[in-house]
Enzyme design. Structure first.
Site, PDB file in Angstrom:
ATOM      1  N   HIS A 218       0.824  -1.012   0.164  1.00 51.88           N
ATOM      2  CA  HIS A 218      -0.123   0.095  -0.189  1.00 51.88           C
ATOM      3  C   HIS A 218       0.939   1.125   0.042  1.00 51.88           C
ATOM      4  O   HIS A 218       1.934   1.214   0.238  1.00 51.88           O
ATOM      5  CB  HIS A 218      -0.956   0.059   1.289  1.00 51.88           C
ATOM      6  CG  HIS A 218      -0.036   0.254   2.496  1.00 51.88           C
ATOM      7  ND1 HIS A 218       0.615  -0.742   2.960  1.00 51.88           N
ATOM      8  CD2 HIS A 218       0.028   1.351   3.412  1.00 51.88           C
ATOM      9  CE1 HIS A 218       1.090  -0.444   4.278  1.00 51.88           C
ATOM     10  NE2 HIS A 218       0.666   1.017   4.236  1.00 51.88           N
ATOM     11  N   ASP A 220       0.634   5.176   1.660  1.00 51.14           N
ATOM     12  CA  ASP A 220       0.004   5.779   2.811  1.00 51.14           C
ATOM     13  C   ASP A 220      -1.010   7.113   2.293  1.00 51.14           C
ATOM     14  O   ASP A 220      -0.629   7.591   1.587  1.00 51.14           O
ATOM     15  CB  ASP A 220       1.035   6.374   3.873  1.00 51.14           C
ATOM     16  CG  ASP A 220       1.894   5.167   4.530  1.00 51.14           C
ATOM     17  OD1 ASP A 220       1.280   3.977   4.849  1.00 51.14           O
ATOM     18  OD2 ASP A 220       2.817   5.209   4.779  1.00 51.14           O
ATOM     19  N   HIS A 274       4.682  -0.094  -0.300  1.00 53.78           N
ATOM     20  CA  HIS A 274       5.526  -0.833   0.816  1.00 53.78           C
ATOM     21  C   HIS A 274       4.420  -1.563   1.435  1.00 53.78           C
ATOM     22  O   HIS A 274       3.402  -1.737   1.322  1.00 53.78           O
ATOM     23  CB  HIS A 274       6.217   0.186   1.915  1.00 53.78           C
ATOM     24  CG  HIS A 274       5.082   0.930   2.540  1.00 53.78           C
ATOM     25  ND1 HIS A 274       4.769   2.355   2.121  1.00 53.78           N
ATOM     26  CD2 HIS A 274       4.750   0.964   3.959  1.00 53.78           C
ATOM     27  CE1 HIS A 274       3.790   2.829   3.009  1.00 53.78           C
ATOM     28  NE2 HIS A 274       3.756   2.115   4.016  1.00 53.78           N
ATOM     29  N   ARG A 284       8.291  -8.660  16.073  1.00 53.48           N
ATOM     30  CA  ARG A 284       8.793  -7.495  15.646  1.00 53.48           C
ATOM     31  C   ARG A 284       7.778  -6.295  15.752  1.00 53.48           C
ATOM     32  O   ARG A 284       6.839  -6.767  15.705  1.00 53.48           O
ATOM     33  CB  ARG A 284       9.135  -7.276  13.775  1.00 53.48           C
ATOM     34  CG  ARG A 284       9.288  -6.171  13.286  1.00 53.48           C
ATOM     35  CD  ARG A 284       9.161  -6.254  11.835  1.00 53.48           C
ATOM     36  NE  ARG A 284       9.908  -4.914  11.497  1.00 53.48           N
ATOM     37  CZ  ARG A 284       8.938  -4.189  10.624  1.00 53.48           C
ATOM     38  NH1 ARG A 284       7.853  -4.585  10.286  1.00 53.48           N
ATOM     39  NH2 ARG A 284       9.282  -2.971  10.266  1.00 53.48           N
TER      40      ARG A 284
END
Length: 341
Positions: A218, A220, A274, A284
């Site tokens: 996607h 942002d 990204h 993570r």
């Protein structure tokens, strides 16, 4: 907390990751996103904000990559470590406790849950998130009735430091684009500040990471995002190369451009595509400070005096954040095509 009966909540509630040993079918993604594996993999730009040429390097990175890693930003390492510690503490809470701050479907996106894009995706994401807008005190009191102040102090302190960095970067970029005083006023008017959200992301160890996705590809719906993460998982798409894994650099923050800087620059700046990968070994986390225009501020390439005086035709129609988020909620990655002229 019992699962809310409203079907709309099914897209909001994350999986109780600690309760599963194998990847559920609804989390299996059929697509395979290969990552560039050559020995000559290009690296995203690394820029020292204290470098005399920092402005030129930042603009160059905006034009060619839409992302860069920033050092020399002045945010103390200890503060970053404290933020990480508090984020781990939050996501280590039992699922029932986290669900007490569940965000409302279609409403304000603060609180615990899946990202809004989950409702538009064919498969579920191996991800849980927590969004802070302003002070986190109301939600923190629910999570830790007798031990919330440390979380609040840390998050408020971090937001204050990153906000100052954001305003510094915005002024560099706006000066280059010759954005008019009207454009800059959204920072100068305390009642009309830049919309900011602090997004805490959790990607627990995954039993089958090659078939799961942390965040789907996607761009942002923002001006840009400043990401803190000391473990790899962020991947970006570079034209002519493919998917590249961003290698974390100690003490660096990753700055990624969003759709609104792409629109403001009339397509000159890259809105970077990204995604987030997952892994089997470690949990993570990442912390994203997302900066957007004020909700009803009209964004257009014509805000640039240089562009307005050039006589060129804008590639994008004027659009507000509220309007664009509505397009993203319906069309996801196709939203940008609806504001092209």
């Amino acid at each position: 907390m019992a699962t809310p009966p409203d079907q709309a909540y099914k897209h909001v509630i994350p999986l109780d990751f600690g309760s599963v040993k194998t990847l559920p079918d609804s989390y299996v993604w059929p697509e395979s996103y290969e990552v560039y594996s050559g020995t000559d993999q290009p690296s995203i730009p690394v820029i020292d904000l204290m470098d005399p040429n920092a402005t030129e390097l930042i603009i160059q990175a905006c034009e060619t990559w839409g992302i860069f890693q920033l050092i020399g930003h002045g945010i103390p390492r200890k503060l970053g470590e404290d933020v990480e510690s508090e984020v781990h503490r939050l996501f280590a809470l039992p699922a029932d406790q986290k669900l007490k701050t569940l965000r409302t479907p279609g409403g304000a996106s603060r609180g615990y849950g899946n990202p809004p894009s989950q409702a538009l995706l064919p498969r579920k994401l191996w991800h849980e998130g927590f969004t802070i807008m302003g002070s986190p005190v109301d939600q923190a009191r629910v999570l830790w009735p007798h031990d919330y102040q440390g979380f609040c102090n840390t998050m408020n302190g971090y937001q204050k430091q990153v906000k100052a960095l954001v305003e510094q970067l915005i002024r560099i970029i706006f000066k280059f684009l010759s954005i008019s005083e009207e454009g800059e006023n959204w920072f100068d008017d305390p009642t009309n500040m830049c919309n900011a959200a602090l997004q805490l992301n959790s990607y627990p160890p995954c039993p089958d990471p090659t078939r799961a996705v942390g965040l789907a590809p996607h761009t942002d719906s923002s001006l840009f995002t400043i990401l803190h993460s000391r473990t790899k998982g962020l991947q970006i798409f570079k034209d002519g190369v493919g998917w590249i894994t961003v290698q974390p650099i100690p003490d660096a923050l990753t700055v990624s451009l969003g759709d609104f800087l792409h629109i403001l620059s009339n397509g000159r700046f890259v809105s970077v595509l990204h995604r987030a990968a997952v892994n089997q070994k470690y949990h993570r986390i990442s912390v994203a400070y997302i900066c957007s225009p004020p909700t009803n501020f009209i964004v257009s390439p014509l805000l640039s005096k240089t562009f307005a005086d050039s006589g060129q035709v804008p590639k994008y129609h004027p659009v507000t954040l509220k309007e664009y988020r509505g397009l993203k909620a319906k069309h996801f990655q196709a939203a940008i095509s609806f504001v092209k002229t």
